[in-house]
Write an enzyme that holds these catalytic residues in place. Structure first.
Site, PDB file in Angstrom:
ATOM      1  N   HIS A  62      36.505  43.641  31.544  1.00  0.00           N
ATOM      2  CA  HIS A  62      37.396  44.459  30.628  1.00  0.00           C
ATOM      3  C   HIS A  62      36.590  45.061  29.587  1.00  0.00           C
ATOM      4  O   HIS A  62      35.605  44.183  29.317  1.00  0.00           O
ATOM      5  CB  HIS A  62      38.537  43.654  30.006  1.00  0.00           C
ATOM      6  CG  HIS A  62      39.444  44.451  29.281  1.00  0.00           C
ATOM      7  ND1 HIS A  62      39.467  44.824  28.070  1.00  0.00           N
ATOM      8  CD2 HIS A  62      40.722  44.880  29.568  1.00  0.00           C
ATOM      9  CE1 HIS A  62      40.266  45.469  27.542  1.00  0.00           C
ATOM     10  NE2 HIS A  62      41.357  45.318  28.552  1.00  0.00           N
ATOM     11  N   ASP A  82      37.033  34.820  30.130  1.00  0.00           N
ATOM     12  CA  ASP A  82      38.005  35.675  29.589  1.00  0.00           C
ATOM     13  C   ASP A  82      39.323  35.433  30.558  1.00  0.00           C
ATOM     14  O   ASP A  82      39.480  35.978  31.668  1.00  0.00           O
ATOM     15  CB  ASP A  82      37.798  37.110  29.710  1.00  0.00           C
ATOM     16  CG  ASP A  82      38.987  38.011  29.334  1.00  0.00           C
ATOM     17  OD1 ASP A  82      39.973  37.498  29.009  1.00  0.00           O
ATOM     18  OD2 ASP A  82      38.724  39.404  29.588  1.00  0.00           O
ATOM     19  N   GLN A  96      43.898  37.581  32.092  1.00  0.00           N
ATOM     20  CA  GLN A  96      44.689  37.985  33.334  1.00  0.00           C
ATOM     21  C   GLN A  96      45.045  36.752  34.153  1.00  0.00           C
ATOM     22  O   GLN A  96      45.542  36.877  35.155  1.00  0.00           O
ATOM     23  CB  GLN A  96      44.166  38.906  34.030  1.00  0.00           C
ATOM     24  CG  GLN A  96      43.791  40.284  33.214  1.00  0.00           C
ATOM     25  CD  GLN A  96      45.501  41.014  33.292  1.00  0.00           C
ATOM     26  OE1 GLN A  96      46.309  40.547  33.803  1.00  0.00           O
ATOM     27  NE2 GLN A  96      45.551  41.997  32.152  1.00  0.00           N
ATOM     28  N   LYS A 150      50.536  38.614  27.291  1.00  0.00           N
ATOM     29  CA  LYS A 150      50.414  38.702  28.704  1.00  0.00           C
ATOM     30  C   LYS A 150      50.949  37.476  29.473  1.00  0.00           C
ATOM     31  O   LYS A 150      50.929  37.301  30.702  1.00  0.00           O
ATOM     32  CB  LYS A 150      48.861  38.972  29.436  1.00  0.00           C
ATOM     33  CG  LYS A 150      48.327  40.017  28.585  1.00  0.00           C
ATOM     34  CD  LYS A 150      46.902  40.230  28.999  1.00  0.00           C
ATOM     35  CE  LYS A 150      46.330  41.644  28.616  1.00  0.00           C
ATOM     36  NZ  LYS A 150      46.726  42.948  29.094  1.00  0.00           N
ATOM     37  N   CYS A 180      41.090  50.108  30.633  1.00  0.00           N
ATOM     38  CA  CYS A 180      39.903  49.797  29.546  1.00  0.00           C
ATOM     39  C   CYS A 180      38.869  48.875  30.764  1.00  0.00           C
ATOM     40  O   CYS A 180      38.480  47.751  30.305  1.00  0.00           O
ATOM     41  CB  CYS A 180      40.710  48.730  28.764  1.00  0.00           C
ATOM     42  SG  CYS A 180      41.684  49.626  27.594  1.00  0.00           S
TER      43      CYS A 180
END
Length: 602
Positions: free
Chosen positions: A320, A397, A400, A423, A561
């Protein structure tokens, strides 16, 4: 039709279950009314039904899917009369409309599709308050029932069934031709519609999200934009309301009661995040606005301390923008180099190529746990171990990832792990940075102000240890509390069970989307979370997004993104459908049907 001939999970409905104890059942034999029979179906002698369960259409189909030896018989032919209180039914419930009576559960006569003709009615006595009688053997007393999530109507005569699972009953009929077949959607033999996992009911989950009752352009909202943000359960909404009604105050540094309440709620949320991630201590958790701020914090505070000219930072092609731009800025400032680990045509990191990038000059490896654009799950634990082998620091990260499967940061062994609350069913503007305590406390503050200091003079300032040193000023107190409530909600739901259901739904969605002419899925790794990116030949992605919105379907259209990974596949944009445990097969079917119509019209 034999029970074994029914498509598995053909209705895509959660079982409503055997009728609850509050339902009364008259099992006395009764003749079948003419309206309760179907043309071309020969009369079947009514067997003995002692010990059989009286269930809804959805449950009957589910029992057949689970047990090929299940015996099913229409309740109307057996003369069985169920009486059900709406408070004892869980959606998708059978809701009967009685002429002249306003139905319960918010259903009005206008909700019955106009194209379905009404059965000639006889006067019916008004039901007792809050109750609806669905009398299967006396169809003239009711019109039609609806399955609320689908908006379909079928005659009440076909609404209830007697089911016996386990060993076959030689006295039981095998013909269930009275089942309304117009609702049955055949599925590929290789990919069945997901059944309710043990202890997990996606329709019950849906009821906890009030926004899913919204209608968009007159259609039921189909929310498939979960990778952009998830919806919020009522428990999170209520927790935020309770905080502002009973606990609102600034935290720390006060002796009054509300400050103590707010501080306790805030720090309890920190402990909840630590437990959720498997961290050793709540002191390993820094509250931030989201994953983007967390990565910037690390790039500036850790990077400014430990990265210099000639050093190297490794990221992957999947990242991202939030995990690209801060490292570019750090490299521009320090003279370090940014190296990119490539991916193959399925969207998977090529580990051999990644390994060749690692060397003693590697100071940081920053990688996504799950690609937000493709859904690829990276081998993060292996990649972290490879980075540590050359002495590099690591950041994963997890924006997600955390909503799709359980994460344990100690097992992962990354130095940093970041995610965003919105999220994972929490409010916007809140997220968390996990850091190993020795790493966090080796970093200088990245912002100055109140709350993060021990002592201030005009000559010098001393700082608190982590996490306080990274939380300058008044933080997002209420939404941190909301984040804690969201994680508690997911834990109570059963994270692993939800992940297993979502995986089955992903498999079903992938198979069904592949049936759309001209549609190409981008990112085909067999190891994926609930994200599907695709393009449709002859259609711009923004046009698809708008067209689907008119059908009540929310997807994301654009570059997500993540322009570098889309350009790796020769694209500037895709349409992205992303899943959550409150999504059901009907959501996928609605999306696929709309895409097929768009494909057919060029």
């Amino acid at each position: 039709m034999s029970t074994s001939d029914l498509p598995v999970g053909s209705l895509g409905l959660t079982p409503a279950g055997a009728l609850p104890a509050s339902a009364s059942v008259d099992r006395s034999p009764a003749p079948v009314s003419p309206q309760a029979s179907t043309a071309g179906v020969a009369p079947v002698q009514t067997p003995s039904f002692a010990g059989w369960d009286l269930v809804t259409l959805a449950q009957a189909m589910m029992d057949v899917a689970r047990d090929p030896n299940a015996q099913v018989f229409p309740a109307a032919k057996a003369g069985v009369t169920p009486t059900v209180s709406p408070s004892s039914i869980s959606e998708p419930a059978i809701v009967a409309t009685t002429p002249g009576v306003s139905p319960s559960a918010g259903l009005s006569k206008s909700d019955v599709p106009a194209q379905v003709p009404s059965v000639p009615s006889t006067p019916a006595a008004a039901p007792s308050p809050g109750a609806i009688d669905a009398i299967a053997s006396q169809e003239p007393s009711v019109d039609f029932f609806r399955i609320p999530l689908l908006g379909e109507s079928v005659p009440v005569a076909t609404s209830y069934f007697l089911v016996q699972t386990g060993a076959p009953n030689p006295d039981a009929p095998s013909d269930i031709s009275l089942v309304e077949t117009k609702e049955v959607t055949p599925v590929s033999p290789a990919v069945n519609k997901p059944l309710r996992q043990a202890g997990f009911d996606p329709y019950a989950v849906r009821r906890e999200f009030p926004i899913l009752n919204e209608r968009v352009h007159g259609r039921r909202l189909v929310w498939l934009d979960n990778a952009a943000t998830t919806q919020k359960p009522q428990t999170v909404i209520d927790r935020l309301s309770y905080f502002y009604a009973h606990e609102n105050s600034n935290i720390h540094r006060a002796a009054h009661t509300l400050a103590a309440r707010a501080t306790d709620a805030y720090e309890k949320a920190r402990a909840t995040v630590a437990r959720f991630l498997g961290a050793s201590s709540a002191q390993d958790i820094v509250f931030v606005r989201g994953a983007t701020e967390a990565i910037n914090l690390v790039a500036q505070a850790w990077g400014g301390q430990f990265v210099s000219a000639g050093d190297e930072i490794v990221i992957t092609h999947l990242e991202h923008h939030a995990n690209i731009v801060p490292w570019q800025q750090l490299c521009a400032k320090t003279g370090a180099r940014l190296l990119i680990a490539p991916v193959n045509d399925r969207g998977e990191v090529i580990l051999e190529a990644y390994g060749k990038l690692l060397c003693p000059r590697t100071k940081m490896v920053a990688l996504t746990h799950v690609s937000n654009a493709l859904g690829t799950i990276t081998p993060a634990q292996q990649m972290v171990a490879m980075a540590h082998a050359v002495g590099a620091c690591t950041l994963v990260d997890g924006a997600q990832a955390v909503a799709h499967f359980p994460v344990n940061v100690r097992a992962l062994d990354s130095d940093f792990y970041v995610f965003s609350g919105h999220k994972i069913y929490a409010p916007t503007g809140i997220g968390a940075l996990y850091g190993k305590p020795e790493v966090l406390n080796s970093m200088p503050p990245w912002q100055g102000g109140g709350n993060m200091i021990k002592d201030v003079t005009f000559e010098r300032t001393t700082y608190h240890p982590a996490p306080a040193r990274f939380e300058a000023g008044t933080g997002n107190i209420a939404d941190a509390v909301g984040l804690g409530a969201a994680l508690d909600w997911l834990d109570n739901l059963g994270h692993e069970r939800a992940a297993a259901y979502e995986h089955e739904l992903l498999n079903y969605a992938t198979a069904e989307l592949c049936k759309v002419p001209g549609l190409t899925i981008i990112g085909t790794s067999p190891c994926k979370a609930g994200v599907i990116s695709f393009v449709l030949a002859g259609h711009k992605t923004e046009e698809l997004g708008s067209a689907l919105d008119r059908e009540g379907i929310a997807v994301r259209s654009g570059h997500h993104c993540a322009q570098p990974i889309l350009r790796r596949f020769g694209l500037e944009a895709t349409v992205r459908a992303s899943l959550a445990p409150y999504n059901v097969c009907e959501d996928i079917d609605t999306l696929v049907a709309a895409l097929k119509r768009l494909s057919a019209h060029g």
